[in-house]
Design an enzyme around this catalytic site. Structure first.
Site, PDB file in Angstrom:
ATOM      1  N   TYR A  22       1.042  -1.070  -0.354  1.00 20.37           N
ATOM      2  CA  TYR A  22      -0.096   0.301   0.238  1.00 20.37           C
ATOM      3  C   TYR A  22       0.894   1.122   0.642  1.00 20.37           C
ATOM      4  O   TYR A  22       0.806   2.269   1.108  1.00 20.37           O
ATOM      5  CB  TYR A  22      -0.868   0.010   1.253  1.00 20.37           C
ATOM      6  CG  TYR A  22      -2.269  -0.991   1.346  1.00 20.37           C
ATOM      7  CD1 TYR A  22      -3.148  -0.354   0.168  1.00 20.37           C
ATOM      8  CD2 TYR A  22      -2.041  -1.992   2.008  1.00 20.37           C
ATOM      9  CE1 TYR A  22      -4.083  -1.653   0.267  1.00 20.37           C
ATOM     10  CE2 TYR A  22      -2.836  -3.029   1.162  1.00 20.37           C
ATOM     11  CZ  TYR A  22      -4.047  -2.913   1.091  1.00 20.37           C
ATOM     12  OH  TYR A  22      -5.351  -3.286   0.103  1.00 20.37           O
ATOM     13  N   TYR A 150     -12.395  -6.896   7.597  1.00 16.65           N
ATOM     14  CA  TYR A 150     -10.903  -7.366   6.340  1.00 16.65           C
ATOM     15  C   TYR A 150     -10.781  -8.221   5.942  1.00 16.65           C
ATOM     16  O   TYR A 150     -10.230  -9.560   6.994  1.00 16.65           O
ATOM     17  CB  TYR A 150      -9.633  -6.452   6.861  1.00 16.65           C
ATOM     18  CG  TYR A 150      -7.889  -6.567   5.572  1.00 16.65           C
ATOM     19  CD1 TYR A 150      -8.419  -6.427   5.084  1.00 16.65           C
ATOM     20  CD2 TYR A 150      -6.791  -7.575   5.982  1.00 16.65           C
ATOM     21  CE1 TYR A 150      -6.782  -5.895   3.366  1.00 16.65           C
ATOM     22  CE2 TYR A 150      -6.310  -7.833   5.267  1.00 16.65           C
ATOM     23  CZ  TYR A 150      -6.416  -6.686   3.930  1.00 16.65           C
ATOM     24  OH  TYR A 150      -5.290  -7.027   3.040  1.00 16.65           O
ATOM     25  N   ASP A 251     -13.011 -15.963   9.407  1.00 14.90           N
ATOM     26  CA  ASP A 251     -11.529 -15.585   9.246  1.00 14.90           C
ATOM     27  C   ASP A 251     -10.867 -15.728  10.110  1.00 14.90           C
ATOM     28  O   ASP A 251     -10.728 -14.708  10.985  1.00 14.90           O
ATOM     29  CB  ASP A 251     -11.597 -14.623   8.292  1.00 14.90           C
ATOM     30  CG  ASP A 251     -10.044 -14.456   7.613  1.00 14.90           C
ATOM     31  OD1 ASP A 251      -9.513 -14.840   8.937  1.00 14.90           O
ATOM     32  OD2 ASP A 251     -10.472 -13.451   6.249  1.00 14.90           O
ATOM     33  N   LYS A 280      -1.338 -16.099   8.779  1.00 13.78           N
ATOM     34  CA  LYS A 280      -0.622 -15.465   9.468  1.00 13.78           C
ATOM     35  C   LYS A 280       1.018 -16.213  10.286  1.00 13.78           C
ATOM     36  O   LYS A 280       1.193 -16.361  10.238  1.00 13.78           O
ATOM     37  CB  LYS A 280      -0.928 -13.813  10.800  1.00 13.78           C
ATOM     38  CG  LYS A 280      -1.950 -13.061   9.295  1.00 13.78           C
ATOM     39  CD  LYS A 280      -1.990 -12.062   9.530  1.00 13.78           C
ATOM     40  CE  LYS A 280      -2.277 -10.651   9.181  1.00 13.78           C
ATOM     41  NZ  LYS A 280      -3.179 -10.009   8.416  1.00 13.78           N
TER      42      LYS A 280
HETATM   43  C1  LIG Z   1      -4.021 -10.763   6.819  1.00 15.28           C
HETATM   44  C2  LIG Z   1      -5.163 -10.842   7.042  1.00 15.28           C
HETATM   45  C3  LIG Z   1      -5.953 -11.569   5.529  1.00 15.28           C
HETATM   46  C4  LIG Z   1      -4.213 -11.892   4.208  1.00 15.28           C
HETATM   47  O1  LIG Z   1      -3.675 -12.904   4.639  1.00 15.28           O
HETATM   48  P1  LIG Z   1      -2.364 -12.131   3.678  1.00 15.28           P
HETATM   49  O2  LIG Z   1      -1.124 -13.287   3.988  1.00 15.28           O
HETATM   50  O3  LIG Z   1      -2.116 -10.749   3.851  1.00 15.28           O
HETATM   51  O4  LIG Z   1      -2.554 -12.991   2.035  1.00 15.28           O
HETATM   52  C5  LIG Z   1      -7.244 -11.973   5.318  1.00 15.28           C
HETATM   53  N1  LIG Z   1      -7.695 -12.438   6.426  1.00 15.28           N
HETATM   54  C6  LIG Z   1      -7.828 -11.625   7.217  1.00 15.28           C
HETATM   55  C7  LIG Z   1      -8.473 -11.522   8.796  1.00 15.28           C
HETATM   56  C8  LIG Z   1      -5.725 -10.750   8.056  1.00 15.28           C
HETATM   57  O5  LIG Z   1      -6.059 -10.242   9.122  1.00 15.28           O
END
Ligand SMILES: *Cc1c(COP(=O)(O)O)cnc(C)c1O
Length: 432
Positions: A22, A150, A251, A280
């Protein structure tokens, strides 16, 4: 050691040619060249040492250069760094699957390895669509979510991010149309207000026939606003999803592996999702790896559909180096009283950041597990505030009006104090 001229050469080339997350290629924010990282410290090329307040975006939960994780990489490297996953399998992937299935909510027993969080989210959504397709309902091809979310930067993941911060305006003619409810308002510690569920319930009532699933981040909305909300919201939502034939996708890419005080954020609730994404912190911040877990029933239904297979298969699927490191990272986490450690960090963040409330530039301070958030009244000047943080010896990267920290779990009390004090002082200095 690299001299001043050497550092300048790296930075000049970087500025001209290398894109960062970004950022602009014509007016980029300053970047800081790193020499190495060890435990909770990031060392810059000029010798400056910074206490890491970001865990490299939620990932480096055990800190850097950890002997256990280093060893896992090295010993796997001797066997193989990678083989294709089509038609082949290996102990690292199977061992990691077993461990993940063991520690995630009970119904989740089928696993798909992806190479990044965004891809894990794509996979989750594709699973939901393929599931309904196989059940003869191909028209269930939309998603329902809440604002301030997100879910990643690939297009379908982006299309369920917050409509404003996810820049939907720019991509309106590219995105599929999904359905957005209001984000939960009830804070994590607040008494749950039934009215909080009204918005998503009515969105579901209106659109369930066209929708495959509800996707959201449980308990903590991360990069879409750093908001913590009530577990009751999810308990209610589960019932509504069941009633209206919608799958529920959690997620947990940011929340997974202890960050919120439970191993997974769903642990704060009484329910389980049908599909769940992790990423992550999965490899302890060593390598990119993510996974999507689902139930036996969903996996079987997909496999009995027209295609007979789940239509996805990344080149680096189940990478053995990443899988071995992930397994070592999870075992490392489970080998000590991580829960107590998170509680200590939670207390330290709470005490350290509380005085920020007294600044007139601060709108809210909130802490959950090893996550501390100072929400400012106005967006911060990231370049300027970052320079101040660095002068005080800490690494924090704010976005928008959010100054937030989620340090590695190994941080000691002294470093945590330095970290929160530096945040507090910087917040008082800026804006004056
Ligand atoms: C960081 C994140 C993603 C995306 O993961 P990347 O490895 O950056 O593609 C998806 N969902 C959540 C909740 C995140 O924090």
């Amino acid at each position: 050691m690299i001299d001043r001229k050497g550092i300048k050469k790296i930075l000049d080339y970087d500025r001209e040619h290398v894109w960062h997350p970004y950022t602009s290629m014509t007016n980029p924010l300053k970047v800081y060249p790193v020499e190495s990282a060890d435990k909770v410290r990031i060392k810059l090329l000029d010798g400056t040492e910074l206490i890491d307040g970001m865990s490299s975006w939620w990932a480096a939960i055990h800190g850097y250069n950890h002997p256990v994780l280093n060893k896992a990489v090295k010993s796997q490297l001797k066997k193989m760094s990678h083989v294709m996953f089509g038609g082949l399998t290996h102990e690292p992937a199977v061992g990691l699957s077993e461990k993940l299935i063991q520690i995630t909510p009970e119904p989740l027993t089928r696993i798909f390895f992806a190479d990044s969080g965004s891809v894990a989210v794509e996979v989750a959504m594709k699973m939901a669509f393929q599931y309904w397709h196989a059940r003869g309902k191909p028209d269930k091809n939309r998603l329902i979510t809440v604002k301030s979310g997100y879910h990643g930067d690939t297009f379908f993941a982006m299309s369920v991010c917050d409509p404003v911060t996810g820049m939907h305006g720019m991509f309106n003619n590219v995105f599929p149309e999904h359905f957005f409810a209001k984000a939960p308002l009830c804070g994590f510690h607040d008494r749950f207000q039934e009215s909080d569920i009204h918005s998503i319930r009515s969105v579901i009532e209106k659109n369930h026939e066209k929708s495959a699933a509800v996707i959201l981040e449980p308990i903590v909305q991360g990069a879409g606003g750093m908001r913590f909300y009530s577990p009751q919201f999810l308990n209610r939502l589960r019932r509504i999803c069941n009633k209206y034939n919608l799958l529920l996708i959690f997620d947990e890419i940011a929340t997974g592996f202890g960050r919120t005080g439970k191993l997974f954020a769903s642990g704060h609730t009484d329910i389980a999702p049908d599909i769940m994404c992790v990423g992550k912190a999965l490899t302890g911040g060593y390598m990119t790896l993510a996974a999507t877990l689902t139930t036996r029933d969903i996996a079987r239904t997909i496999s009995q559909g027209i295609s007979g297979v789940f239509m996805h298969g990344p080149t680096f699927m189940g990478n053995p180096l990443a899988c071995s490191t992930a397994l070592a990272s999870i075992n490392l986490l489970l080998s000590y009283d991580w829960n107590k450690k998170i509680k200590t960090i939670e207390k330290g963040l709470g005490q350290g950041l509380a005085p920020c409330r007294d600044s007139k530039h601060v709108k809210d301070v909130r802490v959950l597990g090893a996550i501390g958030v100072v929400e400012m009244e106005e967006p911060v000047d990231v370049g300027k505030i970052q320079e101040k943080f660095i002068k005080k010896g800490i690494w924090i990267r704010p976005f928008g009006n959010l100054v937030y920290t989620m340090p590695p779990y190994i941080i000691n009390e002294k470093d945590l104090k330095t970290l929160t004090r530096a945040i507090k002082e910087t917040i008082y200095e800026t804006g004056k």
